[in-house]
Every structure is written in C-alpha cells, then in structure tokens.
Design an enzyme around this catalytic site. Structure first.
Site, PDB file in Angstrom:
ATOM      1  N   SER A  29       1.799  -9.668  -1.013  1.00 26.20           N
ATOM      2  CA  SER A  29       1.230  -8.423  -0.795  1.00 26.20           C
ATOM      3  C   SER A  29       1.695  -7.570   0.466  1.00 26.20           C
ATOM      4  O   SER A  29       1.942  -6.438   0.784  1.00 26.20           O
ATOM      5  CB  SER A  29      -0.165  -8.190  -0.830  1.00 26.20           C
ATOM      6  OG  SER A  29      -1.157  -8.754  -0.120  1.00 26.20           O
ATOM      7  N   LYS A  89       0.763  -1.286   0.159  1.00 21.86           N
ATOM      8  CA  LYS A  89      -0.069  -0.086   0.008  1.00 21.86           C
ATOM      9  C   LYS A  89       0.714   1.290   0.036  1.00 21.86           C
ATOM     10  O   LYS A  89       0.252   2.327  -0.287  1.00 21.86           O
ATOM     11  CB  LYS A  89      -1.065   0.112   1.219  1.00 21.86           C
ATOM     12  CG  LYS A  89      -1.882  -0.957   0.891  1.00 21.86           C
ATOM     13  CD  LYS A  89      -3.215  -0.808   1.818  1.00 21.86           C
ATOM     14  CE  LYS A  89      -4.550  -1.573   1.360  1.00 21.86           C
ATOM     15  NZ  LYS A  89      -4.228  -3.116   2.082  1.00 21.86           N
ATOM     16  N   GLU A  97      -9.711   5.738   4.509  1.00 19.35           N
ATOM     17  CA  GLU A  97     -10.518   4.526   5.401  1.00 19.35           C
ATOM     18  C   GLU A  97      -9.332   3.557   5.545  1.00 19.35           C
ATOM     19  O   GLU A  97      -8.399   3.216   4.744  1.00 19.35           O
ATOM     20  CB  GLU A  97     -11.573   3.812   4.679  1.00 19.35           C
ATOM     21  CG  GLU A  97     -11.341   2.858   3.304  1.00 19.35           C
ATOM     22  CD  GLU A  97     -10.753   3.307   2.174  1.00 19.35           C
ATOM     23  OE1 GLU A  97     -10.584   4.788   1.864  1.00 19.35           O
ATOM     24  OE2 GLU A  97      -9.912   2.631   1.399  1.00 19.35           O
TER      25      GLU A  97
END
Ligand code: PLP
Length: 399
Positions: free
Chosen positions: A383, A94, A116
């Site tokens: 990830s 991210k 969020e």
C-alpha cells in the site's frame, strides 16, 4: 453472489447490518447532499475523464505488479507478487481517493477541505490533491503522530495545508478524526470532510472504495496478462480498510481466490496494545457508522496501538465487517515484531522499503508462502513506501 457484492451498499448505505448513517439529522442532510453529488458526478464523462487523466499522468498509474523472485526463493514456497502502490505519487494508495474527493469538493463548490491523518499519508495525499485543484486544506493530526511522522508533517506545510495538532485523548488517529469532525460540523455546507479510509457515515465507505477499486481492476488485468490465471491468494493490510477493499472488491466473485486482510496485533493479541479490530472487536458504533470496534462493555472505544500509525484505528470499514461475517474474506494479524522483520527482509532481499502498514501484509504473505505449495501464487498489495518510517525504524532497531 456477484450480484450481491455489486449492489453493496444498499441505498441507506448498509452492507448487511453494517455501515449506515448513525449521525444527527442535520448531519444526515449534509451526507445525503454529498451522496447525491457523488452519484451525479460519477456518471459524467467529464469527471471520469479528469480522474483517469490524473491517475495516468499525475499518479503514474497503472502501478506495476512485480514478481518478488528473491523473496520467493527465500521463503521456499508459493510465488510472491507485489502490487506496487508504493510507487504512486506521494508514496501510497491514498492519492487514489484523495484526488476523487478533491474533484468532488471542487464540483460541489466547497470552500475548505478538512481531513484527519494518522501516519501523515492521508494528510500529504489530501494536501497534494487540494494544492492541485486549488482548495484550502486543513489537516488534523495527533501530536504523537506529528512527532513520529516528521517528514510528512513538513510536506503538508510545504504543500500549503494548515496543520491542526490534536492534543486530546490518546493524541493519535481516533482523536484526529474526532477533532476534524468537530470542525466539519461547524459548516457542513461549505466544508468537505475528506475521510481517509473506507469508514465513516454513508456515502464515504462506498465512495472511498469506488475510488480505490482501480487497484483491484488493474491487478486482475495485469495478473491475468502475465500468469494466465488469477492469484490463489491476495493479501492486504487493514487499518480502516481502504487499500484492502480497493484490492479485494474486484475479486469477490472469484471463489478460487483467497482474500486475506491483515490487522495489527501490536505487542500481541493477548496484550491491550494492539488494533486487531476484526479479531478481537465486537459490534458497535463509531464515527457515524456500525462496525466491529474495540470497545469496553459500555461501548466506549478502547485505546489502540500499532507500530504503524496508519493502522491504529479502533473501528474498521463496514464492508469488511460484512465480508468477515459471510466468510468471504479471512482476517489475520501480524505483530510489531513480524512487521519489523518483514520491513527489513523486503528492504534487504528485494531493495524495496515498505511502509510499516504494508509490512504487515508482507509479513503474512511470507508466512503463507511457506505453507502453500510452489505451484501457488500470492499477490500482496504494497500500500505504501517506507520513507516516512525509515528514521523511526533505524532508531528503534539501533541501525
Ligand atoms: C493509511 C495507510 C494504510 C491504512 O489504511 P487503509 O484504509 O486500511 O488502507 C495502509 N498503508 C498505508 C501505506 C497507509 O498510508
């Protein structure tokens, strides 16, 4: 075919029939401003250089590709390689799009970044990026997730972000999105809503994908350098779809490469407790864009569930929907149980503790490796790392 992929989405933000801006007119104005600013800034040398500098010296890119020899031997089939996004600063993929969005916010002169978070990974990554560029950051998070993802909540506070606990609805990711959106529309000129995945109204699915494409670009080069050919299969988990689309896009024109997205089957596809949007969803509208969604016949989104907080989202990025319809990407699922097995196996066989989200991809790769021959290769996008999930899993399994 490659041309078709290269030009996605169209000017209105559509991938085939999916995506777009299904939002009120005043919000469309705000989104178009973001889109224009993004298209301008991304062409500049200064922006690209600054982002690249951060990727290299701050995030620690390129993340390595690791040959999982022990796991390969255990499964007894195709060779399994792992793209180590878990080694990035803040522990997941991210940070790639958070840095991009934070730089964009700075460029646009925004006064606050709103986000969020589900598993807390996007929250931590956004709080990190905002600390770095010097922007106030407000994170909306469901109270159930706050309880489950305690270490990430603490980190966000340390990084100086304001945490907004969300008590509405199922108190998880979808409600956090709604809450963050409500805050954003109060002042879209001065706020930037930094979406946590390749979802939402245009330009977010495109923008987040573009920032995540570094994963696939590096992977192609790294894999070719060591194996002299492309992988036969690439596997990534799909929540909103950012790590997977970031990995897949670079390989879309390569027809020899099988691309597999893995969704959370939760307690089973035959129970209501899953979030397998591609497998079980129908076409609908959610959070300002058209996609496959888990919804009732009136179009109300259904409560979703996964053991992995970052995957329990009732929609999915529009580019994935398009790729599913055209048959270019295959969408599979893994249950909580398979995810936990993969979590423990990767930890004990390779000494790599994966995020529960990523463990879904590992689970599918372990299954596929047995079916494919020894001459084949599988590249799994890991990830994120599992530090955030360690206590939860240990409790859950009574370790
Ligand atoms: C958030 C998250 C995901 C799911 O998001 P995508 O947008 O589908 O990539 C997957 N893995 C990790 C580690 C995450 O933090």
């Amino acid at each position: 075919m490659s041309q078709q992929f290269g030009e996605m989405p169209d000017k209105a933000g559509y991938f085939g029939e999916y995506g777009g801006q299904i939002i009120p007119p005043e919000l469309k104005v705000a989104m178009d401003k973001i889109s224009d600013a993004y298209e301008t800034v991304r062409q500049t040398r200064a922006f690209q250089d600054e982002l690249q500098e951060l990727y290299t010296h701050y995030v620690g890119r390129p993340s390595p590709i690791y040959f999982a020899k022990k796991l390969t031997e255990r499964q007894g089939g195709a060779r399994i390689f792992i793209k180590r996004e878990d080694l990035n600063h803040t522990g997941a993929h991210k940070i790639n799009h958070c840095l991009g969005q934070a730089l964009l916010a700075k460029f646009m002169g925004k006064t606050k970044v709103i986000a969020e978070t589900g598993a807390g990974q996007h929250g931590v990554a956004m709080a990190t990026a905002c600390a770095l560029v010097g922007l106030p950051c407000e994170i909306h998070m469901g109270v159930i997730d706050i309880e489950k993802e305690h270490p990430n909540v603490t980190k966000m506070k340390i990084l100086g972000a304001t945490l907004i606990p969300v008590t509405r609805g199922t108190q998880t990711l979808k409600d956090a999105v709604d809450s963050a959106f409500d805050e954003y529309v109060k002042d879209p000129d001065n706020f930037l809503y930094a979406i946590g995945s390749a979802v939402g109204p245009h330009p977010f699915p495109k923008m987040v994908r573009d920032f995540q494409m570094i994963i696939g670009k590096e992977s192609r080069e790294q894999f070719l350098a060591r194996e002299k050919k492309l992988p036969d299969m690439i596997v990534a988990c799909v929540g909103g779809g950012s790590n997977s689309i970031g990995m897949f896009t670079e390989f879309l024109p390569d027809e020899s490469v099988r691309l597999v997205g893995v969704e959370p089957a939760g307690k089973g596809l035959d129970t209501p407790d899953n979030a397998a949007t591609m497998t079980l969803g129908t076409k609908g509208t959610l959070h300002g864009y058209k996609c496959y969604a888990l919804q009732d016949k009136d179009g109300n989104t259904l409560p979703v569930y996964s053991i992995a907080s970052g995957l329990d989202y009732p929609g999915v990025g529009p580019q994935h929907c398009y790729l599913k319809d055209m048959g270019r990407v295959q969408y599979e699922s893994a249950t909580d149980q398979e995810c936990l097995d993969a979590f423990i196996t990767l930890s004990r066989v390779e000494g790599i503790i994966p995020a529960l989200e990523s463990a879904h991809a590992v689970a599918y790769a372990m299954r596929a490796a047995k079916e494919l021959g020894k001459d084949k290769t599988i590249l799994v996008n890991l990830s994120g790392r599992g530090d955030k999930d360690a206590d939860f899993v240990a409790d859950y399994l009574n370790l």
